[in-house]
Each structure stands twice: as structure tokens, then as C-alpha cells.
Enzyme design. Structure first.
Site, short mmCIF file in Angstrom:
data_model
loop_
_atom_site.label_atom_id
_atom_site.label_comp_id
_atom_site.label_asym_id
_atom_site.label_seq_id
_atom_site.Cartn_x
_atom_site.Cartn_y
_atom_site.Cartn_z
CD1 TRP A 63 -3.97 -4.94 8.03
CD2 TRP A 63 -3.13 -5.46 6.02
NE1 TRP A 63 -4.09 -6.30 7.85
CE2 TRP A 63 -3.58 -6.64 6.64
CE3 TRP A 63 -2.56 -5.54 4.75
CZ2 TRP A 63 -3.48 -7.89 6.03
CZ3 TRP A 63 -2.47 -6.78 4.14
CH2 TRP A 63 -2.93 -7.95 4.78
CB THR A 64 1.27 0.52 5.10
OG1 THR A 64 1.35 -0.15 3.82
CG2 THR A 64 2.13 -0.22 6.10
CD GLU A 65 -5.02 -0.63 3.69
OE1 GLU A 65 -4.25 -0.73 4.67
OE2 GLU A 65 -5.85 -1.50 3.37
CG ASP A 112 -2.92 -5.72 -1.47
OD1 ASP A 112 -3.96 -5.45 -2.10
OD2 ASP A 112 -2.94 -6.24 -0.34
NE ARG A 114 -3.36 -2.75 0.15
CZ ARG A 114 -4.02 -3.42 1.10
NH1 ARG A 114 -3.49 -3.59 2.30
NH2 ARG A 114 -5.18 -3.98 0.83
CD1 TRP A 162 -8.11 -12.92 7.58
CD2 TRP A 162 -8.80 -10.83 7.98
NE1 TRP A 162 -8.94 -12.55 6.54
CE2 TRP A 162 -9.37 -11.26 6.75
CE3 TRP A 162 -9.09 -9.54 8.43
CZ2 TRP A 162 -10.22 -10.47 5.99
CZ3 TRP A 162 -9.93 -8.74 7.67
CH2 TRP A 162 -10.49 -9.21 6.47
CG ASP A 165 -6.72 -10.98 2.03
OD1 ASP A 165 -5.99 -11.44 1.14
OD2 ASP A 165 -6.64 -9.80 2.43
CD GLU A 166 -10.12 -7.70 2.76
OE1 GLU A 166 -10.66 -7.07 3.69
OE2 GLU A 166 -9.05 -7.34 2.24
CE1 TYR A 186 -5.64 -8.29 11.34
CE2 TYR A 186 -6.48 -6.66 9.80
CZ TYR A 186 -6.06 -7.95 10.08
OH TYR A 186 -6.04 -8.89 9.08
CG HIS A 222 -6.11 -7.98 -1.76
ND1 HIS A 222 -6.22 -6.70 -1.30
CD2 HIS A 222 -6.99 -8.71 -1.02
CE1 HIS A 222 -7.11 -6.63 -0.32
NE2 HIS A 222 -7.60 -7.86 -0.13
C1 ACM Z 1 -6.85 -8.89 5.79
O1 ACM Z 1 -6.82 -8.08 6.73
N1 ACM Z 1 -7.47 -8.59 4.68
C2 ACM Z 1 -6.19 -10.18 5.89
#
Ligand code: ACM
Length: 626
Positions: free
Chosen positions: A482-484, A196, A167, A411, A344-345, A436, A270
Site C-alpha cells: 500500500w503506497t500511502e 481507491d 494512493r 488480509w 474492504d473497509e 504487509y 474506497h
Molecule cells: C486492506 O488492507 N485494506 C485490504
């Protein structure tokens, strides 16, 4: 009698003072701190057996950085610090445990392995004054260390931090600095999230466009996820990647510090960076020609709908050829036995529209999209295993059926981990609720906006082994970063610390030794170390949470909820800057009718500890619980 009483008081004070100097994070298995100090003088010698020289050299480097004159000598020499490797293994401390004694004769660190010595060193350094963390901070200083007898070993073998460099890209140097910080708290796994939608960060020689195209987007600042879509004339020059030489260098750097690197290549979702480089890998052949994401909206998170196709196509054999190439090189670059393949997602919007996916479902008898993803995971597992590695993924890989040997990283809470352990699969716990480290950690009005919140106190309640689960399947736990919303390394540090202290204690210390009341004074001592090291941390523990309600007269009532004891919180409603002469908060306060803002500031023992927080009344009123 009176004299005896006073000497008792003095003794108690002395013991307290000595104990105040011993603030170890994570809390050791056993620690005794007899009264007294070892005076090491201004020069330190470290006696080490030849095998332990690489570890001794690291201690020497740390001490030398702080200005202490330090030499390493053979193990039969007289020295202030002696390393001993057990000839016959002491099974009670295991591979990573150590015993550390500071007494009249000096310091002894004993372990079965160099890893154990290394962790003993981390504890030993925490017995030094905080200025050991400062460049030249102990130059020309008489060093005295509190007496201590410590036996210590980890609760879990997997003590991780996940670092998302997709990110926002972080340089090789910044990653090494991150490793330096994590090992001080006895973490041993760096889960490196390398790919990603926003960037592919690892050079793959056989697929050069992954980095020549996939590593670059448009620099934007503001609220990630809501940026304006890049226009064709905006330069795509923001990002970066690690060459294979860079990766080898970081892997070796980590190894010297007893850290294994778990690489993550996040598929099939992703994957917009990969699809931008090789559009034929998506079911829609990259028809929307979107480009590597720059933080604009590409997914509807409420309906789990993809607005842009960022999935690899499970019905395209070339995707598996592609993944074989990727994992061949990843397996060669990373010696760790696991490879994380994401999962994921994966919003299935474009799969649902794809004739190729429909044909695959018919051919393979797949009933729904979850089974399609499971089919994909099982094929990826085979590829990963063909490279001699273990296959790991986020808990979505449970849906539609787990691949036979999959390791699950849980997660979305603990439930995926529980389910996987019940199916006899290995599990690593990293639940959003506790681990998180990208979530807001302080006052929501002031902190940079993130969609959820996690206070240090909650992170400290992280317990990786849920009731009713066989602990043998729980390899350990980790915090995820997570570095968004993390645009630079200073803010990265701010988000990680002190919450990574809490996670470190959850994965290293015995459950019975974890105690919020003793944790906080230790955290505060470590803040001094971070100040000395010039590493940023969040002071959020000093800044109360806020809730807002309306009373029977329709007035706005503000409740402040301190996270720790011992604060005095002062406030104003008159737009001026409160200090410790302003009213002290002791119970919910009713805001004056015409107030436009409330300001608060925290003091502890007469000193300002929290930041001045300005809370516009409009914002507070929006928080009124219905
Ligand atoms: C995640 O936080 N999407 C693994």
C-alpha cells in the site's frame, strides 16, 4: 598426516567458497553444488529450440545489458547454455519447474514449458557474479559459473505482490520495472490495485470522467492521512492514469515474463475517486462535494466512521449499470481469469443514514449492514461472472454471507482465509501479520511513520497453509504494498526489499527448506546484486529494535534487540557520532540522567552496515512499557 590435515582444511574451505557463491532466493527444492567451475569465457552462446526463442532472447538481453557478448543459436548447436523442452513432460517438476545443471560441458536448463525455462534462467542468473545486474558490469570479463545440479518447482501457483498505484501514482515504466524486479524472485501475479479514494487509474472509455476527474488530486507531502484538506484554489494536477493502450502494453510485458495481472477495482468502499466523478453513485449523491482525497482525513479509523461518503450506494440500480460498464472493459483489458473487486473497509455510516438503503433492506429482507454488503457482493459477483471471470474480494466479503463462488483474499490475519477454505472457497493468503510490506520494517524512531511494524524475521515466518485447513483451497500467498507513505519509486523499492525475498520463499520453496539462518547470508549476497542494479533496499536487518523500561531507581534503561547475529552495535549518549571505537552494546544500558539523545550504529566484520540512528531521549522515554 599433517599434509592430509591441511589438504582437508583446504578442501573444506574450497567447498565453503564454492557454496558462498551459490545464494539462490527463493531456495530451490534441491540443490547440489559440487566443487568446480564452468568457464564460459567472455562470450556466451545460448542454444534454444525455436519455441523457446522468446525466453532465450530475454536471457540474451539480460546478459547483453551486463556487457557480455551473447548469441542465440539453434538447439542442435554447440553452446555454453542449452535450453531443452521435454518432449515427454516430467511430471515431477510441473508447469513451472526446471532442472538446471552447470558442469564441465556447460549449462543445461530443462523444463516442460517456457515458464519453467524462464524460472531456470532466474536461478542461472543468480549463479553469475553480482555484476550481472550492473549495466556493463561484466564487460570483457571471463565468466565462470559454479557447478550446480538444481531441481526446482514452486510450492504454490499463486505467488503475488499487490501494488497500490492509487494512493500514489506510478508510471507505466515504473510498473514495468516493478515486474522486472518481482520475476527475479519467481513471483507470477501482479495484483494491481487500480482504484481507491485517492485516484482512479484505469481509463474506462464509456465513463471518461473516472480518469478526467477521478485521477487527480492535490500534491501534499508529510504524513499521509493527516494532510490539510485542499482549498478550492489548490491545483488538482497530481496523479495520473493508464490509458487502455498503456494497460495492454503492461499486460503484454507481464505475460512475456509469465506474470498474470489481477486487476482490482475496489468497491463499494474506497470509492471516493469514482464518486467525485459521478456523485450520483453514492447514497448521499456526493452532497459533501468533497473531491478526490489528497491524503486528508476522511475516515475515523478508531470508530470505523466515514467522515466523507466514499461508498457506492447498494440501493441504486444505476450503480450496477455503472459496474457492468466498468467490468466489461476491465474484463476485455485483462486476460487473467480473476477480477478483484475489493470489499474492504466499507464503513457503513452513510448507508445507515440512507432511506434508499432502508427500503432495500426491507425489500430484500436484509437484517444488518453486513447483509447489505453481502447483497452488493453477490450482485457484483454476477456481473463479474457474466464477463467470464472469477470474482474475488478481501475477507470482508465473508461478512453477511459469502457470494456462491467467491475467492477470498485474507488480509486481517489468516482467519478469513481459514473460514473461507472451510466453506470450500478458494483462498489467497496475504495477512497483515506477515505480508504487509507497507509496515515499518526497522527502528520505529527513524523509519517513516506507518501505523504498524513488520520485521523481515516475522515476514520470513509467513506460512500460507494454516493447520487444519485443506491445502487444496489455498492457492498461495502474496505481499501487499500500500503506497500511502510511498511517494516515489525509490522508497517503494526500499519498502519491498528485502521483505519480498521472505514472501517469495514462503510461496515458492518447500516448507522444510525454509531456514532463517541460511536465509540471511543469501539476503546479504542479494544486497550486492541490488547495489549493482542500483535498486534500493532497506538495511533494517542491521539496525536493532529498541525497547525501553525504567529501573527501580527510575532511570531509563534501553534494550537493543538485533535481528541477526554477528553485529557489533556501538552507542553514544554524548551527542557525538559513534563508530566502532565507541562502547559496544552487550546488555541493556542505563541512560545517563542528563542525556538528550542516544545514537547507535552497527558494524559487521569491521565494516559499518547499519545507518547511524539518532534516538532522542524524549522519544525513548515515551516508549517505556507501563
Ligand atoms: C486492506 O488492507 N485494506 C485490504
Amino acid at each position: 598426516m599433517l599434509a592430509r590435515f591441511f589438504s582437508l582444511i583446504t578442501f573444506c574451505l574450497f567447498v565453503q567458497i564454492v557454496n558462498a557463491q551459490v545464494s539462490i532466493i527463493p531456495e530451490p527444492v534441491s540443490i547440489v553444488t559440487p566443487a568446480g567451475k564452468f568457464n564460459a569465457g567472455k562470450q556466451i552462446t545460448i542454444a534454444a529450440p525455436a519455441d523457446a526463442n522468446p525466453v532465450a532472447a530475454q536471457l540474451k538481453e539480460r546478459l547483453s545489458n551486463s556487457g557480455i557478448s551473447c548469441t542465440v543459436v539453434p538447439d542442435n548447436s554447440k553452446a555454453s547454455i542449452s535450453f531443452i523442452i521435454n518432449k515427454v513432460a516430467n511430471t515431477s517438476i510441473g508447469k513451472e519447474g526446471y532442472q538446471l545443471t552447470v558442469g564441465e560441458g556447460g549449462v543445461t536448463v530443462t523444463a516442460n514449458t517456457n515458464a519453467g525455462l524462464f524460472y531456470g534462467i532466474q536461478t542461472l542468473l543468480q549463479l553469475f557474479p553480482a555484476d550481472v545486474e550492473k549495466e556493463n558490469g561484466l564487460n570483457n570479463t571471463e565468466i565462470s559459473l559454479p557447478y550446480a545440479e538444481i531441481t526446482d518447482y514452486p510450492r504454490f501457483g499463486w505467488r503475488g505482490l499487490m501494488f497500490d498505484v492509487s494512493r500514489h501514482f506510478f508510471t507505466k515504466k515504473e510498473v514495468k520495472d516493478f515486474i522486472d524486479q518481482m520475476v527475479k524472485y519467481k513471483y507470477n501475479i501482479l495484483h494491481w490495485h487500480l482504484t481507491d479514494d485517492e485516484g482512479w487509474r484505469v481509463e474506462i472509455n464509456s465513463l471518461p470522467k473516472l480518469t478526467s476527474v477521478g485521477a487527480w488530486n492535490v500534491k501534499k507531502e508529510g504524513y499521509f492521512g493527516t494532510f490539510t484538506p485542499p482549498t478550492p484554489d489548490e491545483p488538482r494536477n497530481y496523479g495520473g492514469f493508464y490509458t487502455q493502450e498503456d494497460i495492454k502494453e503492461v499486460v503484454a510485458y507481464a505475460k512475456e515474463r509469465f506474470v498474470d495481472i489481477l486487476p482490482e477495482v475496489d468497491v463499494p468502499g474506497h470509492s471516493l475517486a469514482a464518486i467525485t466523478a459521478y456523485p450520483e453513485l453514492s447514497c448521499s449523491n456526493g452532497k459533501d462535494n468533497h473531491g478526490v482525497c489528497s491524503g486528508e482525513s476522511i475516515k475515523d479509523w478508531n470508530t470505523h466512521t466515514a467522515l466523507v461518503d466514499d461508498n457506492l450506494c447498494p440501493a441504486n440500480e444505476n450503480v450496477y449499470v455503472f459496474l457492468d460498464k466498468v467490468f466489461t472493459e476491465i474484463a476485455q483489458l485483462f486476460p487473467f481469469e480473476y477480477i478483484h473487486t475489493g470489499g474492504d473497509e466499507t464503513f457503513k455510516t452513510y448507508w445507515e443514514r440512507s432511506d434508499a438503503v432502508k427500503a432495500l433492506m426491507k425489500k430484500e429482507g436484509l437484517k444488518n449492514m453486513e447483509e447489505v454488503q453481502s447483497y452488493f457482493s453477490k450482485r457484483v459477483e454476477k456481473i463479474v461472472e457474466s464477463k467470464g471471470k472469477k470474482f474475488m474480494g478481501w475477507d470482508e466479503i465473508l461478512e453477511g454471507g459469502l457470494a456462491p463462488n467467491a475467492v477470498v483474499m485474507s488480509w486481517r490475519g489468516m482467519k478469513g482465509g481459514i473460514e473461507a477454505a472451510k466453506q470450500n472457497h478458494e483462498v489467497v493468503m496475504s495477512p497483515t501479520d506477515f505480508a504487509y510490506l507497507d509496515y515499518v520494517q526497522g527502528n520505529k524512531i527513524m523509519e517513516p511513520r506507518v501505523y504498524a511494524s513488520l520485521r523481515l524475521k516475522k515476514a520470513y515466518q509467513f506460512e500460507p497453509v494454516p493447520d487444519g485447513v485443506d491445502p487444496k483451497f489455498i492457492k498461495g500467498g502474496q505481499g501487499n504494498i500500500w503506497t500511502e507513505q510511498m511517494y516515489n519509486t525509490r522508497h517503494l523499492q526500499y519498502m519491498v526489499w528485502p521483505r519480498a525475498f521472505a514472501v517469495a520463499e514462503a510461496v515458492w520453496s518447500p516448507k522444510a527448506k525454509r531456514d532463517w539462518k541460511t536465509f540471511i547470508p543469501r539476503v546479504e549476497e542479494h544486497f550486492k546484486r541490488f547495489d549493482a542494479a542500483q535498486i534500493k533496499y532497506a538495511p533494517a536487518i542491521y539496525e536493532p529494535d529498541v525497547t525501553v523500561s525504567k529501573n527501580a531507581n527510575g532511570e531509563t534503561v534501553v534494550t537493543l534487540i538485533p535481528e541477526i547475529d554477528g553485529l557489533s552495535i556501538h552507542y553514544s549518549f554524548d551527542n557525538t557520532f559513534p563508530d566502532n571505537f565507541y562502547p559496544v552494546y552487550s546488555a541493556p544500558v542505563t541512560a545517563p540522567k542528563d542525556a538528550v539523545m542516544m545514537r547507535i550504529v552497527s558494524y559487521k566484520e569491521g565494516k559499518q552496515v547499519g545507518r547511524m540512528i539518532t534516538m532522542p531521549m524524549d522519544e525513548l522515554k515515551k516508549m517505556v512499557k507501563k
